[in-house]
Design a protein around this motif. Structure first.
Motif, PDB file in Angstrom:
ATOM      1  N   MET A 119     -42.105 -86.460  -3.329  1.00  0.00           N
ATOM      2  CA  MET A 119     -41.523 -87.700  -3.802  1.00  0.00           C
ATOM      3  C   MET A 119     -41.163 -87.853  -5.042  1.00  0.00           C
ATOM      4  SD  MET A 119     -42.597 -91.374  -2.535  1.00  0.00           S
ATOM      5  CE  MET A 119     -41.570 -92.890  -2.850  1.00  0.00           C
ATOM      6  N   LEU A 120     -39.868 -88.190  -5.610  1.00  0.00           N
ATOM      7  CA  LEU A 120     -39.400 -88.254  -6.873  1.00  0.00           C
ATOM      8  C   LEU A 120     -40.110 -89.692  -7.355  1.00  0.00           C
ATOM      9  CD1 LEU A 120     -35.768 -87.376  -6.695  1.00  0.00           C
ATOM     10  CD2 LEU A 120     -37.483 -86.130  -7.787  1.00  0.00           C
ATOM     11  N   THR A 121     -40.433 -89.546  -8.744  1.00  0.00           N
ATOM     12  CA  THR A 121     -40.835 -90.784  -9.571  1.00  0.00           C
ATOM     13  C   THR A 121     -39.615 -91.196 -10.073  1.00  0.00           C
ATOM     14  OG1 THR A 121     -41.007 -89.434 -11.500  1.00  0.00           O
ATOM     15  CG2 THR A 121     -43.082 -89.439 -10.227  1.00  0.00           C
ATOM     16  N   LEU A 122     -39.699 -92.657 -10.496  1.00  0.00           N
ATOM     17  CA  LEU A 122     -38.627 -93.590 -11.083  1.00  0.00           C
ATOM     18  C   LEU A 122     -37.822 -92.618 -12.117  1.00  0.00           C
ATOM     19  CD1 LEU A 122     -37.095 -95.958 -10.815  1.00  0.00           C
ATOM     20  CD2 LEU A 122     -38.581 -96.914 -12.349  1.00  0.00           C
ATOM     21  N   ARG A 123     -38.718 -92.079 -12.975  1.00  0.00           N
ATOM     22  CA  ARG A 123     -38.167 -91.223 -14.141  1.00  0.00           C
ATOM     23  C   ARG A 123     -37.454 -90.186 -13.752  1.00  0.00           C
ATOM     24  NH1 ARG A 123     -39.689 -87.219 -17.562  1.00  0.00           N
ATOM     25  NH2 ARG A 123     -39.096 -87.188 -19.631  1.00  0.00           N
TER      26      ARG A 123
ATOM     27  N   THR B 169     -34.204 -91.350 -12.241  1.00  0.00           N
ATOM     28  CA  THR B 169     -33.213 -91.934 -13.178  1.00  0.00           C
ATOM     29  C   THR B 169     -32.581 -90.894 -14.024  1.00  0.00           C
ATOM     30  OG1 THR B 169     -34.716 -93.857 -13.431  1.00  0.00           O
ATOM     31  CG2 THR B 169     -33.143 -93.360 -15.147  1.00  0.00           C
ATOM     32  N   ILE B 170     -33.370 -89.642 -14.140  1.00  0.00           N
ATOM     33  CA  ILE B 170     -32.623 -88.605 -14.866  1.00  0.00           C
ATOM     34  C   ILE B 170     -31.613 -87.689 -13.963  1.00  0.00           C
ATOM     35  CG2 ILE B 170     -33.266 -86.352 -15.875  1.00  0.00           C
ATOM     36  CD1 ILE B 170     -36.033 -87.363 -16.838  1.00  0.00           C
ATOM     37  N   LYS B 171     -32.009 -87.555 -12.623  1.00  0.00           N
ATOM     38  CA  LYS B 171     -31.266 -87.209 -11.738  1.00  0.00           C
ATOM     39  C   LYS B 171     -30.054 -87.825 -11.773  1.00  0.00           C
ATOM     40  CE  LYS B 171     -31.513 -85.182  -7.133  1.00  0.00           C
ATOM     41  NZ  LYS B 171     -32.176 -84.933  -5.785  1.00  0.00           N
ATOM     42  N   ILE B 172     -30.207 -89.157 -11.610  1.00  0.00           N
ATOM     43  CA  ILE B 172     -28.972 -89.913 -11.449  1.00  0.00           C
ATOM     44  C   ILE B 172     -27.924 -89.915 -12.688  1.00  0.00           C
ATOM     45  CG2 ILE B 172     -28.075 -92.507 -11.340  1.00  0.00           C
ATOM     46  CD1 ILE B 172     -28.889 -91.526  -8.705  1.00  0.00           C
ATOM     47  N   VAL B 173     -28.515 -89.675 -13.613  1.00  0.00           N
ATOM     48  CA  VAL B 173     -27.937 -89.843 -14.977  1.00  0.00           C
ATOM     49  C   VAL B 173     -26.967 -88.641 -15.050  1.00  0.00           C
ATOM     50  CG1 VAL B 173     -27.994 -89.685 -17.524  1.00  0.00           C
ATOM     51  CG2 VAL B 173     -29.144 -91.453 -16.209  1.00  0.00           C
ATOM     52  N   LYS B 174     -27.809 -87.316 -14.685  1.00  0.00           N
ATOM     53  CA  LYS B 174     -27.054 -86.112 -14.756  1.00  0.00           C
ATOM     54  C   LYS B 174     -25.856 -86.148 -13.737  1.00  0.00           C
ATOM     55  CE  LYS B 174     -30.880 -83.204 -16.258  1.00  0.00           C
ATOM     56  NZ  LYS B 174     -31.909 -81.942 -16.051  1.00  0.00           N
ATOM     57  N   THR B 175     -26.064 -86.532 -12.627  1.00  0.00           N
ATOM     58  CA  THR B 175     -25.077 -86.558 -11.636  1.00  0.00           C
ATOM     59  C   THR B 175     -23.933 -87.489 -12.119  1.00  0.00           C
ATOM     60  OG1 THR B 175     -26.856 -86.488  -9.926  1.00  0.00           O
ATOM     61  CG2 THR B 175     -24.611 -87.222  -9.372  1.00  0.00           C
ATOM     62  N   PHE B 176     -24.080 -88.585 -12.522  1.00  0.00           N
ATOM     63  CA  PHE B 176     -23.199 -89.317 -13.056  1.00  0.00           C
ATOM     64  C   PHE B 176     -22.338 -88.788 -14.060  1.00  0.00           C
ATOM     65  CE2 PHE B 176     -21.132 -92.784 -15.161  1.00  0.00           C
ATOM     66  CZ  PHE B 176     -20.489 -93.563 -14.046  1.00  0.00           C
ATOM     67  N   HIS B 177     -22.905 -88.128 -14.964  1.00  0.00           N
ATOM     68  CA  HIS B 177     -22.365 -87.474 -16.325  1.00  0.00           C
ATOM     69  C   HIS B 177     -21.345 -86.353 -15.710  1.00  0.00           C
ATOM     70  CE1 HIS B 177     -22.066 -84.804 -19.629  1.00  0.00           C
ATOM     71  NE2 HIS B 177     -21.915 -85.654 -20.316  1.00  0.00           N
TER      72      HIS B 177
ATOM     73  N   SER C  14     -29.049 -88.107  -1.586  1.00  0.00           N
ATOM     74  CA  SER C  14     -30.209 -89.084  -2.340  1.00  0.00           C
ATOM     75  C   SER C  14     -29.794 -89.715  -3.696  1.00  0.00           C
ATOM     76  CB  SER C  14     -30.896 -87.770  -3.086  1.00  0.00           C
ATOM     77  OG  SER C  14     -30.157 -86.931  -3.653  1.00  0.00           O
ATOM     78  N   GLU C  15     -28.435 -89.187  -3.991  1.00  0.00           N
ATOM     79  CA  GLU C  15     -27.868 -90.357  -5.129  1.00  0.00           C
ATOM     80  C   GLU C  15     -27.042 -91.150  -4.832  1.00  0.00           C
ATOM     81  OE1 GLU C  15     -27.197 -86.389  -6.527  1.00  0.00           O
ATOM     82  OE2 GLU C  15     -29.190 -86.174  -6.401  1.00  0.00           O
TER      83      GLU C  15
END
Length: 212
Positions: free
Chosen positions: A1-5, A8-16, A143-144
Protein backbone atom coordinates in the motif's frame (compact mmCIF):
# COMPACT_ATOMS: atom_id res chain seq x y z
CA UNK A 1 0.00 0.00 0.00
CA UNK A 2 1.35 3.43 -0.98
CA UNK A 3 1.99 6.03 1.71
CA UNK A 4 0.71 9.58 1.17
CA UNK A 5 4.24 10.80 0.42
CA UNK A 6 4.87 8.10 -2.21
CA UNK A 7 1.45 8.66 -3.74
CA UNK A 8 2.09 12.43 -3.95
CA UNK A 9 5.46 11.90 -5.60
CA UNK A 10 3.88 9.48 -8.06
CA UNK A 11 1.11 11.96 -8.91
CA UNK A 12 3.58 14.83 -9.41
CA UNK A 13 5.73 12.71 -11.73
CA UNK A 14 2.67 11.61 -13.74
CA UNK A 15 1.35 15.16 -14.05
CA UNK A 16 4.78 16.47 -15.05
CA UNK A 17 5.04 13.78 -17.71
CA UNK A 18 1.52 14.45 -19.06
CA UNK A 19 1.40 18.22 -18.53
CA UNK A 20 1.60 19.12 -22.24
CA UNK A 21 -1.49 17.00 -22.82
CA UNK A 22 -3.49 17.67 -19.65
CA UNK A 23 -3.12 21.46 -19.24
CA UNK A 24 -4.64 22.30 -22.68
CA UNK A 25 -7.50 19.87 -21.96
CA UNK A 26 -8.14 21.51 -18.58
CA UNK A 27 -8.09 24.97 -20.14
CA UNK A 28 -10.41 23.97 -22.97
CA UNK A 29 -12.90 22.37 -20.58
CA UNK A 30 -12.81 25.30 -18.16
CA UNK A 31 -13.25 27.90 -20.91
CA UNK A 32 -16.14 25.94 -22.45
CA UNK A 33 -17.97 25.90 -19.11
CA UNK A 34 -17.10 29.58 -18.56
CA UNK A 35 -18.68 30.58 -21.88
CA UNK A 36 -21.63 28.23 -21.48
CA UNK A 37 -22.72 29.46 -18.05
CA UNK A 38 -21.88 33.06 -18.88
CA UNK A 39 -24.04 32.84 -21.98
CA UNK A 40 -26.90 31.24 -20.05
CA UNK A 41 -26.74 34.13 -17.59
CA UNK A 42 -26.71 36.64 -20.44
CA UNK A 43 -29.59 34.90 -22.20
CA UNK A 44 -31.64 34.82 -18.98
CA UNK A 45 -31.12 38.55 -18.45
CA UNK A 46 -31.90 39.37 -22.09
CA UNK A 47 -35.10 37.31 -22.19
CA UNK A 48 -36.48 38.80 -18.99
CA UNK A 49 -35.31 42.43 -19.11
CA UNK A 50 -35.30 43.18 -22.85
CA UNK A 51 -37.96 40.91 -24.33
CA UNK A 52 -40.16 40.71 -21.18
CA UNK A 53 -40.50 36.92 -21.43
CA UNK A 54 -40.98 35.20 -18.09
CA UNK A 55 -42.36 32.05 -16.53
CA UNK A 56 -42.97 28.99 -18.68
CA UNK A 57 -41.90 30.62 -21.94
CA UNK A 58 -38.61 31.78 -20.44
CA UNK A 59 -37.88 28.22 -19.30
CA UNK A 60 -38.93 26.84 -22.69
CA UNK A 61 -36.37 29.10 -24.39
CA UNK A 62 -33.54 27.35 -22.54
CA UNK A 63 -34.83 24.03 -23.84
CA UNK A 64 -33.29 24.72 -27.26
CA UNK A 65 -29.60 25.26 -26.34
CA UNK A 66 -29.55 22.81 -23.44
CA UNK A 67 -31.53 20.23 -25.43
CA UNK A 68 -29.07 20.51 -28.34
CA UNK A 69 -26.13 19.98 -26.00
CA UNK A 70 -27.81 16.98 -24.36
CA UNK A 71 -28.53 15.31 -27.71
CA UNK A 72 -25.03 15.81 -29.13
CA UNK A 73 -23.43 14.79 -25.81
CA UNK A 74 -25.46 11.57 -25.83
CA UNK A 75 -24.52 10.87 -29.46
CA UNK A 76 -20.84 11.61 -28.78
CA UNK A 77 -20.77 9.49 -25.62
CA UNK A 78 -22.38 6.52 -27.38
CA UNK A 79 -19.87 6.39 -30.22
CA UNK A 80 -16.76 7.72 -28.51
CA UNK A 81 -13.77 5.49 -27.88
CA UNK A 82 -10.27 6.28 -26.63
CA UNK A 83 -8.91 6.65 -30.16
CA UNK A 84 -6.93 9.90 -30.10
CA UNK A 85 -7.61 10.74 -33.74
CA UNK A 86 -11.35 10.51 -33.18
CA UNK A 87 -11.14 12.55 -29.97
CA UNK A 88 -9.11 15.28 -31.65
CA UNK A 89 -11.43 15.27 -34.67
CA UNK A 90 -14.51 15.84 -32.50
CA UNK A 91 -12.72 18.49 -30.45
CA UNK A 92 -11.67 20.29 -33.62
CA UNK A 93 -15.19 20.13 -35.08
CA UNK A 94 -16.85 21.29 -31.87
CA UNK A 95 -14.51 24.23 -31.34
CA UNK A 96 -14.65 25.44 -34.94
CA UNK A 97 -18.46 25.35 -34.88
CA UNK A 98 -18.66 27.13 -31.53
CA UNK A 99 -16.18 29.86 -32.50
CA UNK A 100 -18.01 30.31 -35.82
CA UNK A 101 -21.38 30.72 -34.06
CA UNK A 102 -20.12 33.43 -31.73
CA UNK A 103 -18.32 35.15 -34.59
CA UNK A 104 -21.62 35.42 -36.52
CA UNK A 105 -23.32 36.80 -33.40
CA UNK A 106 -20.82 39.67 -33.26
CA UNK A 107 -22.59 41.09 -36.33
CA UNK A 108 -26.11 39.68 -36.04
CA UNK A 109 -27.57 39.50 -32.54
CA UNK A 110 -31.32 39.87 -32.93
CA UNK A 111 -33.29 37.44 -30.74
CA UNK A 112 -33.96 34.91 -33.52
CA UNK A 113 -30.30 34.86 -34.60
CA UNK A 114 -29.20 34.74 -30.97
CA UNK A 115 -31.35 31.73 -30.10
CA UNK A 116 -30.44 29.82 -33.28
CA UNK A 117 -26.67 30.30 -33.04
CA UNK A 118 -26.50 29.80 -29.26
CA UNK A 119 -28.40 26.53 -29.78
CA UNK A 120 -25.86 25.53 -32.44
CA UNK A 121 -22.96 26.59 -30.19
CA UNK A 122 -24.29 24.56 -27.26
CA UNK A 123 -24.75 21.62 -29.60
CA UNK A 124 -21.06 22.00 -30.46
CA UNK A 125 -20.19 21.74 -26.78
CA UNK A 126 -21.78 18.31 -26.86
CA UNK A 127 -18.83 17.24 -29.03
CA UNK A 128 -16.23 18.97 -26.86
CA UNK A 129 -17.04 18.08 -23.24
CA UNK A 130 -17.46 14.27 -23.57
CA UNK A 131 -14.31 14.15 -25.72
CA UNK A 132 -12.29 15.98 -23.05
CA UNK A 133 -13.74 13.76 -20.31
CA UNK A 134 -12.68 10.64 -22.20
CA UNK A 135 -9.25 12.05 -23.08
CA UNK A 136 -8.48 13.06 -19.48
CA UNK A 137 -9.69 9.84 -17.83
CA UNK A 138 -7.90 7.60 -20.34
CA UNK A 139 -4.60 9.50 -20.19
CA UNK A 140 -3.43 8.08 -16.85
CA UNK A 141 -3.57 4.71 -15.04
CA UNK A 142 -6.42 3.95 -12.64
CA UNK A 143 -4.24 4.57 -9.58
CA UNK A 144 -3.65 8.23 -10.54
CA UNK A 145 -6.98 8.93 -12.19
CA UNK A 146 -8.70 10.33 -9.10
CA UNK A 147 -6.35 13.29 -8.71
CA UNK A 148 -6.19 14.07 -12.45
CA UNK A 149 -9.98 13.99 -12.85
CA UNK A 150 -10.49 16.03 -9.65
CA UNK A 151 -8.17 18.73 -10.97
CA UNK A 152 -10.09 18.77 -14.24
CA UNK A 153 -13.35 19.08 -12.28
CA UNK A 154 -11.88 22.05 -10.40
CA UNK A 155 -11.11 23.82 -13.70
CA UNK A 156 -14.64 23.20 -14.93
CA UNK A 157 -16.23 24.51 -11.73
CA UNK A 158 -14.02 27.61 -11.87
CA UNK A 159 -15.44 28.24 -15.34
CA UNK A 160 -18.99 27.73 -14.02
CA UNK A 161 -18.40 30.15 -11.14
CA UNK A 162 -16.62 32.88 -13.12
CA UNK A 163 -18.84 32.84 -16.22
CA UNK A 164 -21.87 34.76 -14.86
CA UNK A 165 -19.65 37.17 -12.88
CA UNK A 166 -17.55 38.17 -15.90
CA UNK A 167 -20.41 38.19 -18.42
CA UNK A 168 -22.35 40.56 -16.17
CA UNK A 169 -19.61 43.15 -16.71
CA UNK A 170 -19.83 42.77 -20.48
CA UNK A 171 -23.61 42.93 -20.84
CA UNK A 172 -23.90 46.69 -21.31
CA UNK A 173 -22.94 46.23 -24.96
CA UNK A 174 -24.16 43.00 -26.64
CA UNK A 175 -21.42 43.06 -29.26
CA UNK A 176 -18.77 43.04 -26.51
CA UNK A 177 -20.15 39.76 -25.13
CA UNK A 178 -19.61 37.96 -28.42
CA UNK A 179 -16.28 39.61 -29.31
CA UNK A 180 -14.73 38.57 -25.99
CA UNK A 181 -16.29 35.10 -26.26
CA UNK A 182 -14.74 34.60 -29.71
CA UNK A 183 -11.33 35.83 -28.54
CA UNK A 184 -11.29 33.64 -25.42
CA UNK A 185 -12.51 30.53 -27.26
CA UNK A 186 -10.08 31.07 -30.13
CA UNK A 187 -7.11 31.63 -27.79
CA UNK A 188 -7.81 28.47 -25.76
CA UNK A 189 -8.36 26.42 -28.93
CA UNK A 190 -5.16 27.78 -30.51
CA UNK A 191 -3.23 26.81 -27.38
CA UNK A 192 -4.77 23.33 -27.51
CA UNK A 193 -3.92 22.85 -31.20
CA UNK A 194 -0.37 24.16 -30.72
CA UNK A 195 0.19 21.82 -27.76
CA UNK A 196 -1.03 18.85 -29.84
CA UNK A 197 0.29 20.04 -33.20
CA UNK A 198 1.89 16.70 -34.13
CA UNK A 199 -1.37 14.83 -33.60
CA UNK A 200 -3.40 17.42 -35.49
CA UNK A 201 -0.92 17.33 -38.35
CA UNK A 202 -1.36 13.56 -38.52
CA UNK A 203 -5.14 14.00 -38.37
CA UNK A 204 -5.18 16.44 -41.31
CA UNK A 205 -2.78 14.25 -43.24
CA UNK A 206 -4.98 11.16 -42.82
CA UNK A 207 -8.08 13.22 -43.68
CA UNK A 208 -6.49 14.41 -46.92
CA UNK A 209 -5.39 10.91 -47.83
CA UNK A 210 -8.92 9.64 -47.14
CA UNK A 211 -10.33 12.14 -49.64
CA UNK A 212 -8.14 10.83 -52.45
Amino acid sequence: MLTLRKYTIKIVKTFHKKRNFLIPQYLLGGISMFVMFGMLYYLSFLIEETYKIDGFFKGATFLFPLGAMTITSYWTGKRLKTNREELNGLLFLGNILMIGCFFVLVWFHSFSFLLFFITLAFGSMGFILPSINTAVTSSVPDSERGFVVSLYGTCRFLGVALGPVVFERWMDEPQTVFIYSVLILFASFLFFVFSNRKEFFSLFKSFRLGQR
